[in-house]
Scaffold this motif. Sequence first.
Motif, short mmCIF file in Angstrom:
data_model
loop_
_atom_site.label_atom_id
_atom_site.label_comp_id
_atom_site.label_asym_id
_atom_site.label_seq_id
_atom_site.Cartn_x
_atom_site.Cartn_y
_atom_site.Cartn_z
N ALA A 210 10.35 15.87 -4.00
CA ALA A 210 9.30 16.88 -4.14
C ALA A 210 8.00 16.37 -3.50
N LEU A 211 7.67 15.09 -3.75
CA LEU A 211 6.45 14.53 -3.17
C LEU A 211 6.54 14.48 -1.65
N ALA A 212 7.71 14.05 -1.15
CA ALA A 212 7.89 14.02 0.30
C ALA A 212 7.84 15.44 0.86
N GLY A 213 8.27 16.41 0.06
CA GLY A 213 8.20 17.81 0.48
C GLY A 213 6.77 18.23 0.78
N ILE A 214 5.82 17.72 -0.01
CA ILE A 214 4.41 18.03 0.25
C ILE A 214 4.04 17.53 1.64
N LEU A 215 4.48 16.31 1.96
CA LEU A 215 4.14 15.75 3.28
C LEU A 215 4.79 16.55 4.39
N ILE A 216 6.01 17.02 4.14
CA ILE A 216 6.70 17.81 5.17
C ILE A 216 5.96 19.12 5.40
N SER A 217 5.50 19.75 4.31
CA SER A 217 4.83 21.02 4.50
C SER A 217 3.45 20.82 5.13
N ILE A 218 2.82 19.67 4.87
CA ILE A 218 1.55 19.39 5.56
C ILE A 218 1.79 19.31 7.06
N ALA A 219 2.96 18.76 7.41
CA ALA A 219 3.30 18.65 8.84
C ALA A 219 3.64 20.02 9.41
N GLY A 220 3.70 21.03 8.57
CA GLY A 220 3.88 22.39 9.07
C GLY A 220 5.32 22.83 9.19
N THR B 280 10.26 10.66 12.07
CA THR B 280 11.41 10.14 11.31
C THR B 280 10.98 9.24 10.17
N TYR B 281 9.73 8.73 10.24
CA TYR B 281 9.26 7.85 9.16
C TYR B 281 9.28 8.55 7.81
N ILE B 282 9.46 9.87 7.79
CA ILE B 282 9.54 10.57 6.51
C ILE B 282 10.68 9.99 5.67
N ALA B 283 11.72 9.48 6.31
CA ALA B 283 12.82 8.87 5.56
C ALA B 283 12.34 7.63 4.83
N ASP B 284 11.62 6.75 5.53
CA ASP B 284 11.09 5.54 4.88
C ASP B 284 10.13 5.91 3.75
N VAL B 285 9.30 6.95 4.01
CA VAL B 285 8.33 7.36 2.99
C VAL B 285 9.08 7.83 1.74
N THR B 286 10.11 8.66 1.94
CA THR B 286 10.84 9.18 0.79
C THR B 286 11.51 8.06 0.01
N VAL B 287 12.11 7.11 0.74
CA VAL B 287 12.80 6.01 0.07
C VAL B 287 11.80 5.16 -0.72
N ALA B 288 10.64 4.89 -0.10
CA ALA B 288 9.63 4.09 -0.81
C ALA B 288 9.09 4.86 -2.02
N LEU B 289 8.88 6.17 -1.83
CA LEU B 289 8.41 6.98 -2.95
C LEU B 289 9.41 6.96 -4.10
N SER B 290 10.71 6.99 -3.76
CA SER B 290 11.68 7.00 -4.84
C SER B 290 11.69 5.68 -5.60
N LEU B 291 11.31 4.58 -4.92
CA LEU B 291 11.15 3.32 -5.66
C LEU B 291 10.03 3.47 -6.70
N LEU B 292 8.90 4.06 -6.28
CA LEU B 292 7.78 4.21 -7.21
C LEU B 292 8.13 5.16 -8.35
N THR B 293 8.74 6.30 -8.02
CA THR B 293 9.08 7.26 -9.09
C THR B 293 10.13 6.66 -10.02
#
Lengths: 314, 349
Positions: B27-37, B322-335
């Motif tokens: 869901a958090l990564a989804g925010i970043l994806i929608s910011i990217a349009g 493609t870095y969205i994958a790394d972001v999502t994986v890192a975010l899932s560590l935090l969550t």
Amino acid sequence: MMQLFDIIASAGLWAAILRIATPLIFGTLGALLCERAGVLNLGIEGIMTFGAMIGWISVYHGADLWTGLLIAAIAGGVFGLLHAGLTVTLGLSQHVAGLGVTLFASSFSYYVFRLIVPLANTPPTIVPFQPIAIPGLSTLPFIGPAFFTQTAPTYLAILIALLMAYIIFRTPVGLAIRMTGENPHAAEAQGVNPMKVRYGAVVAGSALMGMGGAFLTLSAFNSFFPTMVQGRGWICIALVVFASWRPGRALFGALLFAFFDAFQLRLQTVLSGLVPYQLFLMTPYILSIAALAVMARRARVPQALMQPYRRGER
Amino acid sequence: MRFERREHRPLYLLIVTPVIAVIAALALAGILISIAGAPVLDAYWRILTGAFGSRLSVTETLTRATPLMLTGLAAAVAFRARLWNIGAEGQFYLGAIAVAAASSKLLGNLPAPILIPLLLLIGAIAGMVLILVPLWLRLRFSVDEVVTSLLLNFIAVLFVSMLIDGVLKDPLAFGWPQSQSVSDHAMLPKLIARSRLHIGFAIAIALALVVHLVQSRTVFGMQSRAAGLNPAGAVFAGVPLGRTLVKVACLSGGLAGLAGAIEVMGVKGYVTTDLSPGFGYAGIVVAMLANLNPLGVVFAAIFTATMFVGADGMSRGLGIPTYIADVTVALSLLTMLIALFFTQYRIRR
């Protein structure tokens, strides 16, 4: 032998030392401040990367250099808030939380950078901080060009080191920070709120880390590229131990470290072809490990470092 | 508001936790994806179909999951004993280069049934050797192994770079720094024909099972857990702490070295300095997502590989980095960290 002497006697080497030391001074002071309050901040590598990125992006989009540096500091502080939330409020493992912050902050930096600057053959550049010659002192032979013609953030870093030494050892705030790092229960008994102190220290320390990263893009180089922090954050963590948690020694440690780094860079050109260049590139990391091994036992670790503090729970 | 320790953790919570954490991260990564349009649901659909939409993409995802399982196991066994091995990336590279060196120079002519196990062993040993440095520094000088094992990653990659630029350089690589290829019969057999999926995948799953059994059924497993939960108490109870940590370190470093060996022998056939797109670091996330459970590592690795493989296709289709994958994986560590906290504590006003 003569060549070695020439290297050491050149003003260029000494000017480079201060340049190389600056991001380390910022980062080491930042990590030191967090640890003095009892929080290990392994988010540093990622926070520096983010500072480097956001500082550059801001200037690229028209902000002036000082604003870029300020934005990097604020962004660093925000990541500090995240780290403090995880480690101070929730009391999670500081090791794992810090690694999480680093992984997130670095991948987020790359993502934002690529979003704003899509792949280009030559990376776009900005006009970085220019060296300032301090009137009078910069004309001194040898010392002048080395120590008194640096960019403004370098002078700022040294100033902050001295200021932090003063705050930590000479002010009530510093006493509260030190007490919180040594024994938060005793600190609380003295009317200090350990949670607030830890939050403050981690946020302020992380802001310094962000500035250290921003120095790379706003002063040392003029563009951002992923992996440009190259382990400097981890080296800072090692330097804190080397400095035995004292700001003055952190300044000295960063300069000593930068001396070896600048020296090996020049030695490389002398010995090129004879020794693989990778061996030279390894030296900063090997030096950091050696510094840790030498100093770890002698160093006085803040006693409550890495221990979560919860009221009424020991 | 304050937190109160739970008396016992209900089992359902431990199973639901990782799922909630991953959904929160998405869901958090989804925010970043929608910011990217880009449309978020479309983006996630493309990730899913990119990773599992065809026979080829399924095998690619599982191929990518293989080294992640091994580095994930490496982190999980070490973290459980509270040995902070963050050096899996370097151990991976050392395992890889050891295989390249041994297969091309020394042993290349041995028959495959002998050569392959021997090379895997050599890769594992190379990983072990590297982790012994931070372990020695910790036991001898009480240096925190996080920083030393991390710094060794940089040293290891530079060391590999030196070798593939020098003695191990492939003369046929048009000047590119690339190691000589391992001999053909040192390559791992394919698991599925006409794909890149090799038996390393099966080896990784088998090892997850073995590590699970070792941790739950043996004295060593019990000792390593005790060392992590309460080192002082473990010593008091007669656990040889130093010796246990050496064993844990060898297991951890060995698994990471094996990951490198298997990646060379299963996929690439030679070593370059971009052999690993951060498998060692992603392994930390994999281990955390699995809550340090060896069997959970299998699923966490497949999730992580899904993100990486799927993000490639989505990136091309929607113009998201493609870095969205790394972001999502890192975010899932935090969550996941936060979610795990709430399996141990509840909120009280």
